[in-house]
Design a protein around this motif. Structure first.
Motif, PDB file in Angstrom:
ATOM      1  N   ILE B  20       0.854  -1.196   0.000  1.00 51.21           N
ATOM      2  CA  ILE B  20       0.000   0.000   0.000  1.00 51.21           C
ATOM      3  C   ILE B  20       0.883   1.237   0.000  1.00 51.21           C
ATOM      4  N   LEU B  21       0.731   2.040  -1.045  1.00 43.89           N
ATOM      5  CA  LEU B  21       1.519   3.260  -1.212  1.00 43.89           C
ATOM      6  C   LEU B  21       0.573   4.456  -1.122  1.00 43.89           C
ATOM      7  N   ASN B  22       0.943   5.425  -0.320  1.00 48.98           N
ATOM      8  CA  ASN B  22       0.056   6.549  -0.045  1.00 48.98           C
ATOM      9  C   ASN B  22       0.496   7.835  -0.730  1.00 48.98           C
ATOM     10  N   CYS B  23      -0.487   8.670  -0.989  1.00 44.67           N
ATOM     11  CA  CYS B  23      -0.223   9.939  -1.669  1.00 44.67           C
ATOM     12  C   CYS B  23      -1.248  10.963  -1.184  1.00 44.67           C
ATOM     13  N   SER B  24      -0.821  12.199  -1.011  1.00 41.06           N
ATOM     14  CA  SER B  24      -1.748  13.281  -0.677  1.00 41.06           C
ATOM     15  C   SER B  24      -1.363  14.509  -1.491  1.00 41.06           C
ATOM     16  N   TYR B  25      -2.296  15.424  -1.649  1.00 39.75           N
ATOM     17  CA  TYR B  25      -2.025  16.596  -2.466  1.00 39.75           C
ATOM     18  C   TYR B  25      -2.637  17.838  -1.851  1.00 39.75           C
ATOM     19  N   GLU B  26      -2.186  19.004  -2.324  1.00 41.91           N
ATOM     20  CA  GLU B  26      -2.627  20.272  -1.751  1.00 41.91           C
ATOM     21  C   GLU B  26      -3.617  21.021  -2.650  1.00 41.91           C
ATOM     22  N   ASN B  27      -3.389  20.957  -3.932  1.00 43.75           N
ATOM     23  CA  ASN B  27      -4.127  21.797  -4.869  1.00 43.75           C
ATOM     24  C   ASN B  27      -5.494  21.197  -5.202  1.00 43.75           C
ATOM     25  N   SER B  28      -6.547  21.883  -4.821  1.00 43.84           N
ATOM     26  CA  SER B  28      -7.901  21.389  -5.087  1.00 43.84           C
ATOM     27  C   SER B  28      -8.235  21.332  -6.575  1.00 43.84           C
ATOM     28  N   ALA B  29      -7.451  22.031  -7.379  1.00 48.49           N
ATOM     29  CA  ALA B  29      -7.707  22.049  -8.824  1.00 48.49           C
ATOM     30  C   ALA B  29      -7.217  20.773  -9.509  1.00 48.49           C
ATOM     31  N   PHE B  30      -6.395  20.002  -8.828  1.00 49.95           N
ATOM     32  CA  PHE B  30      -5.916  18.744  -9.418  1.00 49.95           C
ATOM     33  C   PHE B  30      -7.097  17.802  -9.622  1.00 49.95           C
ATOM     34  N   ASP B  31      -7.190  17.238 -10.819  1.00 49.78           N
ATOM     35  CA  ASP B  31      -8.288  16.314 -11.060  1.00 49.78           C
ATOM     36  C   ASP B  31      -7.874  15.047 -11.796  1.00 49.78           C
ATOM     37  N   TYR B  32      -6.591  14.899 -12.026  1.00 51.60           N
ATOM     38  CA  TYR B  32      -6.090  13.718 -12.718  1.00 51.60           C
ATOM     39  C   TYR B  32      -4.879  13.239 -11.968  1.00 51.60           C
ATOM     40  N   PHE B  33      -4.878  11.926 -11.634  1.00 48.12           N
ATOM     41  CA  PHE B  33      -3.833  11.395 -10.775  1.00 48.12           C
ATOM     42  C   PHE B  33      -3.275  10.099 -11.366  1.00 48.12           C
ATOM     43  N   PRO B  34      -2.176  10.184 -12.082  1.00 50.07           N
ATOM     44  CA  PRO B  34      -1.528   8.971 -12.588  1.00 50.07           C
ATOM     45  C   PRO B  34      -0.475   8.463 -11.617  1.00 50.07           C
ATOM     46  N   TRP B  35      -0.269   7.183 -11.617  1.00 44.00           N
ATOM     47  CA  TRP B  35       0.858   6.585 -10.887  1.00 44.00           C
ATOM     48  C   TRP B  35       1.848   6.064 -11.927  1.00 44.00           C
ATOM     49  N   TYR B  36       3.110   6.363 -11.681  1.00 41.29           N
ATOM     50  CA  TYR B  36       4.167   5.926 -12.586  1.00 41.29           C
ATOM     51  C   TYR B  36       5.088   4.954 -11.872  1.00 41.29           C
ATOM     52  N   GLN B  37       5.564   3.987 -12.634  1.00 37.54           N
ATOM     53  CA  GLN B  37       6.517   2.996 -12.138  1.00 37.54           C
ATOM     54  C   GLN B  37       7.848   3.265 -12.830  1.00 37.54           C
ATOM     55  N   GLN B  38       8.912   3.323 -12.048  1.00 36.18           N
ATOM     56  CA  GLN B  38      10.211   3.591 -12.635  1.00 36.18           C
ATOM     57  C   GLN B  38      11.235   2.577 -12.146  1.00 36.18           C
ATOM     58  N   PHE B  39      11.894   1.926 -13.105  1.00 34.04           N
ATOM     59  CA  PHE B  39      13.000   1.034 -12.794  1.00 34.04           C
ATOM     60  C   PHE B  39      14.305   1.800 -12.976  1.00 34.04           C
TER      61      PHE B  39
END
Lengths: 115, 112
Positions: B20-39
């Motif tokens: 389980i990986l957690n994320c939080s944000y500040e800007n209420s205008a954000f409406d798209y949330f992608p998760w990226y995987q990086q090797f």
């Protein structure tokens, strides 16, 4: 799948010199981006580019930075002159549109080492 | 002020467990949330994404849970595999710009 190619993969230069990072975006993509990543940490937005113009840039996009894509060739990031703090991995990305549903494809990055 | 925060900084789980990986944000205008995987040595690759109108998005072993009121989201990786070991970045953007704001990433290690 679609690929963004970045050339070179690693560039070592002396402080004060000019460097050009090259990006070959996905062929039908119209929006291009540069991001900066230090030591595998946070990716930070530098600039986005569309129709021959810079659309938006961050405070990290210093006056020494410039971008262009002459005649549909490589999308380039030029730094002149370079500074020690410019050492990082620079990722190019492209998308067909800038809408939120549009998938952003990243290249493998160019590691820039400024000595 | 950092716009997108991730926790934990690093996470180790055993093969087969749910990470389980957690994320939080500040800007209420954000409406798209992608998760990226990086090797290591590669660029980030889009793993899964969610729009703020949804509270859950599932794709195989990967699920995003989104809480708009609390400005929090989480990525659940079920039946974790050693090949899932990578750095995972939560990112956010709003409709008016293609600019993504990334978190600092979570380094996931899955032990066999």
């Amino acid at each position: 799948g679609p690929k963004v190619l970045q050339i070179p993969s690693h560039q070592i230069i002396d402080m004060g010199q000019m460097v050009t990072l090259n990006c070959d975006p996905v062929s039908n993509h119209l929006y291009f981006y540069w991001y900066k990543q230090i030591l595998g940490q946070q990716m930070e937005f530098l600039v986005n580019f569309y129709n021959g113009k810079v659309m938006e840039k961050s405070k990290l996009f210093k006056d020494q930075f410039s971008v262009e894509r002459p005649d549909g060739s490589y999308f380039t990031l030029k730094i002149q002159p370079t500074a020690l703090e410019d050492s990082a991995v620079y990722f190019c990305a492209s998308s067909q549109d800038r809408g939120t549903n549009e998938r952003l494809f990243f290249g493998h990055g160019t590691k820039l080492s400024v000595l | 002020q950092q716009q997108v925060r991730q926790s934990p900084q690093s996470l180790t789980v055993w093969e087969g467990e749910t990470a389980i990986l957690n994320c939080s944000y500040e800007n209420s205008a954000f409406d798209y949330f992608p998760w990226y995987q990086q090797f290591p040595g590669e660029g980030p690759a889009l793993l899964i994404s969610i729009l703020s109108v949804s509270d859950k998005k599932e794709d195989g072993r990967f699920t995003i849970f989104f809480n708009k009121r609390e400005k929090k989201l989480s990525l659940h990786i079920a039946d974790s595999q050693p090949g899932d070991s990578a750095t995972y970045f939560c990112a956010a953007s709003d409709t008016n710009t293609g600019k993504l704001t990334f978190g600092d990433g979570t380094v996931l290690t899955v032990k066999p």
